[in-house]
Design an enzyme around this catalytic site. Structure first.
Site, short mmCIF file in Angstrom:
data_model
loop_
_atom_site.label_atom_id
_atom_site.label_comp_id
_atom_site.label_asym_id
_atom_site.label_seq_id
_atom_site.Cartn_x
_atom_site.Cartn_y
_atom_site.Cartn_z
N THR A 107 -12.94 54.60 -12.00
CA THR A 107 -12.79 53.48 -12.93
C THR A 107 -13.32 53.84 -14.32
OG1 THR A 107 -13.62 51.24 -13.40
CG2 THR A 107 -15.02 52.63 -12.08
N ASP A 108 -12.84 53.13 -15.32
CA ASP A 108 -13.37 53.32 -16.68
C ASP A 108 -14.76 52.73 -16.84
OD1 ASP A 108 -12.68 50.64 -16.61
OD2 ASP A 108 -11.40 50.69 -18.39
N GLU A 109 -15.19 51.90 -15.90
CA GLU A 109 -16.49 51.24 -16.03
C GLU A 109 -17.66 52.21 -15.98
OE1 GLU A 109 -17.09 47.46 -14.14
OE2 GLU A 109 -14.94 47.24 -13.75
N TYR A 130 -22.01 48.21 -9.32
CA TYR A 130 -20.68 48.76 -9.00
C TYR A 130 -20.40 50.02 -9.79
CZ TYR A 130 -15.70 49.52 -9.59
OH TYR A 130 -14.46 50.12 -9.70
N LYS A 185 -19.92 53.99 -8.52
CA LYS A 185 -18.72 54.79 -8.78
C LYS A 185 -19.04 56.03 -9.60
CE LYS A 185 -15.00 54.30 -7.87
NZ LYS A 185 -14.27 54.87 -6.71
#
Length: 357
Positions: A132-134, A158, A162
């Site tokens: 993810t970009d997060e 989260y 990741k």
């Protein structure tokens, strides 16, 4: 033959449907069927000769040994993850277990099996890890979008889990030579998305005539990627991506959360007007922001565009209309997944928040 983990979830199930539509290659779907894993998403493939479902956890080394030895896949694509920021705030342990410990167990199982392969098979094998970009943290309004070299700065349980999984994948490549590929995508939307995420949540709440909860001032920015475009990008990376490389996948569609909600309301006004003749925007309800809410994400997808010739096919407007149309035509799907546990979650996360307007 390939193995897909987490294939009963939103992106995974869309990927499997896309894979079967575009290839003749068989596929094994390994999924533990947590609350967001829905085998109904793939009911159209129940008797399909290309498809087989196996219920199990990515942390199960014995199961991995059996699957890898029996099927001898040329690739493993890892979608399996706990993926909702709000749930990670309320209960981070599951995110550490699946996203970190589970990824570690998968890597070790795959590495052990891969190490014993003949050299030609070893060089042809790929493990593609979907992220993810997060993991990159938050951008200021004038900052350049995330690139593959942006330093990691996760701000939620989260995104931290990741980020940890991404680091493990990278380390298993550089330490052990495991041929990996990593993709980091922006916010996905489309059919079969569990109605805890922004777009399907707003569609469901609006159709029920319930408040549309918007965090803070609604000015948090995300880049939106239609899920089928994401699936095509993953197939492209698997086919032509360079081992050890990371590819950012974005939709070139930055919007504030409030702009997204307004667009949903306007589309629903056109496709399914309210019986009281009021617009759906009357349901918008601002609530207390969530802790550590990243202000802006944006993806620079130049690398995958220039090296693999991939670009999104859908604009945000075309993708959103397709998405809303799908939910309008599949209200029974939504009702079946919106059970008592879901309603309790909505109450915990939204209804108990203080209204700000």
């Amino acid at each position: 033959m390939i193995i897909v983990t987490g294939g009963a979830g939103f992106i995974g199930s869309n990927f499997i449907l896309d894979w079967v539509a575009h290839t003749d290659e068989p596929l094994i779907n390994l999924d533990s069927l947590t609350y967001a894993g829905n085998p109904e998403n793939l009911s159209s493939l129940s008797d399909h000769p290309q498809y087989r479902f196996v219920q199990g956890d990515i942390g199960d080394a014995v199961l991995w040994q059996s699957l890898l030895t029996h099927y001898q896949p040329r690739a493993v694509i890892n979608f399996a993850a706990e993926s909702h920021v709000d749930r990670s705030i309320h209960g981070p342990a599951a995110f550490i277990q699946t996203n970190v410990v589970g990824t570690f167990a998968m890597l070790e199982s795959v590495r052990s099996w891969w190490s014993a392969m003949p050299d030609q098979q070893k060089s042809a094998f790929r493990l593609l890890h979907v992220s993810t970009d997060e993991v990159y943290g938050s951008l200021l309004p004038a900052d350049h979008p995330f690139t593959e070299s942006t330093p990691y700065a996760p701000n939620s349980p989260y995104s931290a889990s990741k980020a940890a999984s991404d680091h493990l994948v990278r380390a298993w490549h550089h330490t052990y030579g495991l041929p990996v590929l990593t993709t980091n995508c922006s916010n996905n939307y489309g059919p079969y998305q569990f109605p805890e995420k922004l777009i399907p949540l707003m569609i469901h709440q609006a159709l029920q005539g319930k408040p549309l909860p918007v965090y803070g001032d609604g000015a948090n920015v995300r880049d939106w990627l239609y899920v089928t475009d994401h699936c095509e990008a993953i197939r492209r990376v698997l086919q032509d991506g360079l081992v050890g490389e990371t590819y950012n996948i974005g939709g070139n569609s930055e919007r504030t959360n409030l702009q997204v909600v307004h667009a949903i309301c306007e589309t629903l006004d056109a496709l399914r007007p309210r019986s009281d003749a009021q617009g759906y925007q009357a349901l918008i309800h601002f609530v207390t922001d969530r802790p550590g809410h990243d202000r802006r994400y944006a993806i620079d997808a130049g690398k995958i565009q220039h090296t693999l010739n991939w670009r999104p096919s859908e604009s945000f407007e075309s993708g959103l209309k397709k998405t809303i149309t799908w939910y309008l035509e599949h209200t029974q799907w939504t009702e079946r997944v919106v059970n008592g546990a879901y309603r309790a979650w909505i109450d915990t996360n939204y209804n108990q928040r203080t209204a700000t307007s």
